[in-house]
Design a protein around this motif. Structure first.
Motif, PDB file in Angstrom:
ATOM      1  N   PHE A 107     -97.989 -52.507  44.937  1.00  0.00           N
ATOM      2  CA  PHE A 107     -98.742 -51.863  43.840  1.00  0.00           C
ATOM      3  C   PHE A 107    -100.197 -51.659  44.251  1.00  0.00           C
ATOM      4  CE2 PHE A 107     -95.527 -54.744  41.908  1.00  0.00           C
ATOM      5  CZ  PHE A 107     -94.599 -53.756  41.593  1.00  0.00           C
TER       6      PHE A 107
ATOM      7  N   GLY B  80     -98.020 -44.584  40.624  1.00  0.00           N
ATOM      8  CA  GLY B  80     -97.418 -45.725  41.309  1.00  0.00           C
ATOM      9  C   GLY B  80     -97.491 -46.981  40.459  1.00  0.00           C
ATOM     10  N   GLN B  81     -98.596 -47.737  40.629  1.00  0.00           N
ATOM     11  CA  GLN B  81     -98.750 -49.011  39.910  1.00  0.00           C
ATOM     12  C   GLN B  81     -98.551 -48.820  38.402  1.00  0.00           C
ATOM     13  OE1 GLN B  81    -102.698 -50.701  40.252  1.00  0.00           O
ATOM     14  NE2 GLN B  81    -101.891 -52.788  40.228  1.00  0.00           N
ATOM     15  N   GLY B  82     -97.852 -49.777  37.796  1.00  0.00           N
ATOM     16  CA  GLY B  82     -97.512 -49.636  36.381  1.00  0.00           C
ATOM     17  C   GLY B  82     -98.624 -50.105  35.465  1.00  0.00           C
TER      18      GLY B  82
ATOM     19  N   TYR C  37     -88.679 -57.852  40.190  1.00  0.00           N
ATOM     20  CA  TYR C  37     -90.142 -57.849  40.206  1.00  0.00           C
ATOM     21  C   TYR C  37     -90.642 -58.764  41.324  1.00  0.00           C
ATOM     22  CZ  TYR C  37     -94.892 -57.759  38.488  1.00  0.00           C
ATOM     23  OH  TYR C  37     -96.250 -57.587  38.381  1.00  0.00           O
TER      24      TYR C  37
ATOM     25  N   ASN D 232     -87.800 -53.513  35.133  1.00  0.00           N
ATOM     26  CA  ASN D 232     -88.707 -52.891  36.095  1.00  0.00           C
ATOM     27  C   ASN D 232     -88.110 -53.131  37.479  1.00  0.00           C
ATOM     28  OD1 ASN D 232     -90.807 -52.020  37.692  1.00  0.00           O
ATOM     29  ND2 ASN D 232     -92.236 -53.643  37.123  1.00  0.00           N
TER      30      ASN D 232
ATOM     31  N   TYR E 251     -91.352 -55.838  28.700  1.00  0.00           N
ATOM     32  CA  TYR E 251     -91.231 -54.496  28.094  1.00  0.00           C
ATOM     33  C   TYR E 251     -90.405 -54.551  26.807  1.00  0.00           C
ATOM     34  CZ  TYR E 251     -93.017 -53.283  32.674  1.00  0.00           C
ATOM     35  OH  TYR E 251     -93.800 -53.216  33.809  1.00  0.00           O
TER      36      TYR E 251
ATOM     37  N   LYS F 136     -98.572 -54.945  28.288  1.00  0.00           N
ATOM     38  CA  LYS F 136     -97.637 -53.823  28.139  1.00  0.00           C
ATOM     39  C   LYS F 136     -97.641 -53.310  26.710  1.00  0.00           C
ATOM     40  CE  LYS F 136     -96.576 -55.194  32.118  1.00  0.00           C
ATOM     41  NZ  LYS F 136     -97.027 -54.495  33.295  1.00  0.00           N
TER      42      LYS F 136
ATOM     43  N   PHE G 172     -90.930 -46.522  33.382  1.00  0.00           N
ATOM     44  CA  PHE G 172     -90.763 -46.046  34.752  1.00  0.00           C
ATOM     45  C   PHE G 172     -89.608 -45.050  34.842  1.00  0.00           C
ATOM     46  CE2 PHE G 172     -92.285 -50.494  35.019  1.00  0.00           C
ATOM     47  CZ  PHE G 172     -93.543 -50.231  35.546  1.00  0.00           C
TER      48      PHE G 172
ATOM     49  N   ARG H 196     -90.047 -44.795  42.369  1.00  0.00           N
ATOM     50  CA  ARG H 196     -90.360 -45.014  40.950  1.00  0.00           C
ATOM     51  C   ARG H 196     -91.689 -44.355  40.600  1.00  0.00           C
ATOM     52  NH1 ARG H 196     -92.778 -50.716  39.015  1.00  0.00           N
ATOM     53  NH2 ARG H 196     -94.681 -49.499  39.272  1.00  0.00           N
TER      54      ARG H 196
END
Ligand code: PMP
Ligand code: GLN
Length: 382
Positions: free
Chosen positions: A15, A31-33, A120, A169, A200, A231, A316, A362
């Motif tokens: 990430f 990219g990074q969430g 993860y 994820n 999530y 989140k 995602f 992703r």
């Protein structure tokens, strides 16, 4: 001096690597969430107020009392489980700390912890730092559901914990009620703990309920359930999460938590407590909010050569790029960020051993319209 590393498999997370490459190359960062928009104004106002009112000293080690109460109320309202705010809810510095503390509370040298690949990236280092061994069981490659028979086959007398993640994820798959029953059957009459990563929990689509292990009497009795306000309230930088677990489990969890961080950022805890109470519609409307993002982004990618996989939850979108390139996924992501100007995350970074011919990456769609439009325009050109 040299340190003999305790984490030989670990480098800088994908990430961070991809976010840095995106910045260097001026790429659209999918990219990074993390969301590129803010949470409710009420939340930021409440934080400012808490600081201005001088609530700037240590919070109680277990978390600000009103925040723990709000978490307990939400747990009962949404999942029908009455939990004790004083003894069964602990506020942590992000879900990452909670995941680590739960593993540290139970895993001993040589213990095995089952993780479901792709998973993860913080799970395995947490297991290894506590002397455990991660046993990787792949999800079903067709739809990223859990193949419970394979999980059962991986259980040994040394299995101490199973880590599950729903919504998932990076894959966006979600548990059904049947998954909870299967997990309960598998752990019945064993000493296996469940660590359920539900960060999530409020991002589940198409009217489906979030199948928290807290809904399941038997599972709740052996589970650490972890969530993250980052989140839910679009504030990943605040790093406030929590763990709900039965008293005996929470007692041990807290022994670790009190020496990892002791407590976490007081004004944010006060602000979150206020907003949970006054603005429940924020999280109740989150599924619709992110479902609209999902539809918007998928619509933008129509006509591209990416094949879009289904997304039942989380923020995602996984796509298959095999019509565009036969590079491996890391190579494709490096090319994509440098040459096409879009950052993504290769799925292989979530696996111990990724399937050889898998061509999946992703994208994060927790982004504003303009950013998604700009990214998708570049992607449609490929
Ligand atoms: N678990 C999963 C599945 C995640 O995606 C993330 C963060 N994106 C975390 C845990 C960590 O959450 P936090 O930022 O609250 O530490
Ligand atoms: N969980 C976020 C993701 O999956 C990233 C968090 C991090 O950078 N550690 O992209």
């Amino acid at each position: 001096m040299q340190i003999e590393t305790k984490l030989p498999k670990v480098g800088t997370t994908i990430f961070t690597v991809m976010s840095q490459l995106a910045a260097t190359h001026g790429a659209v960062n999918l990219g990074q969430g993390f969301p590129d928009f803010d949470g409710p104004q009420e939340l930021r106002d409440a934080l400012t107020r808490a600081m201005a009112e001088g609530r700037n000293q240590y919070a109680p080690m277990t978390g600000w009392p009103t925040l723990r109460q709000q978490i307990a109320l939400k747990t009962q309202a949404l999942y029908g489980r009455k939990v004790d705010a004083d003894t069964e809810v602990t506020v942590t510095s992000g879900a990452t700390e909670a995941l680590f503390a739960a593993v540290a509370a139970v895993v001993r040298t040589g213990d095995e912890v089952i993780v479901l690949d792709p998973c993860y990236d913080s799970y395995e280092p947490a297991i290894e730092l506590n002397g455990g061994v991660a046993v990787h069981v792949p999800l079903d490659a067709r739809d990223f559901s859990v193949d419970w028979q394979r999980v059962r086959d991986a259980v040994t007398p040394r299995t101490r914990m199973i880590i599950v993640n729903t919504p998932h994820n990076p894959c966006g798959s979600v548990f059904s009620a049947g998954d909870l029953d299967a997990l309960a059957a598998l752990t019945r009459d064993t000493g296996i703990f469940v660590l359920s990563d539900e960060v999530y929990e409020h991002i589940v689509f198409d009217g489906a309920p979030h199948q928290s292990v807290l809904r399941h009497e038997e599972l709740a009795a052996r589970s650490f359930v972890v969530s993250s306000f980052g989140k839910t309230f679009h504030c990943t930088g605040w790093k406030i999460g929590y763990c709900v677990a039965p008293r005996a489990l929470s007692d041990e969890f807290r022994k670790v938590h009190q020496y990892l961080t002791f407590c976490t950022f007081t004004p944010a805890q006060i602000a979150l407590a206020e907003v949970l109470e006054k603005l429940p519609q924020h999280y109740l409307e989150l599924p619709a909010f992110y479902q609209a993002r999902r539809e918007f982004f998928r619509g933008l990618l129509e006509g591209s050569r990416f094949r879009l996989l289904p997304v039942a939850g989380a923020y995602f979108q996984v796509v298959d790029y095999s019509a565009i390139s036969d590079k491996d996924d890391l190579g494709f992501c490096e090319w994509l960020v440098k040459s096409a100007g879009v950052a993504a995350i290769p799925l292989s970074s979530f696996y111990e051993s990724p399937p050889a011919d898998q061509r999946l990456i992703r994208f994060c769609f927790a982004k504003s319209d303009d950013v998604l439009r700009a990214g998708a325009e570049r992607l449609r050109g490929l």
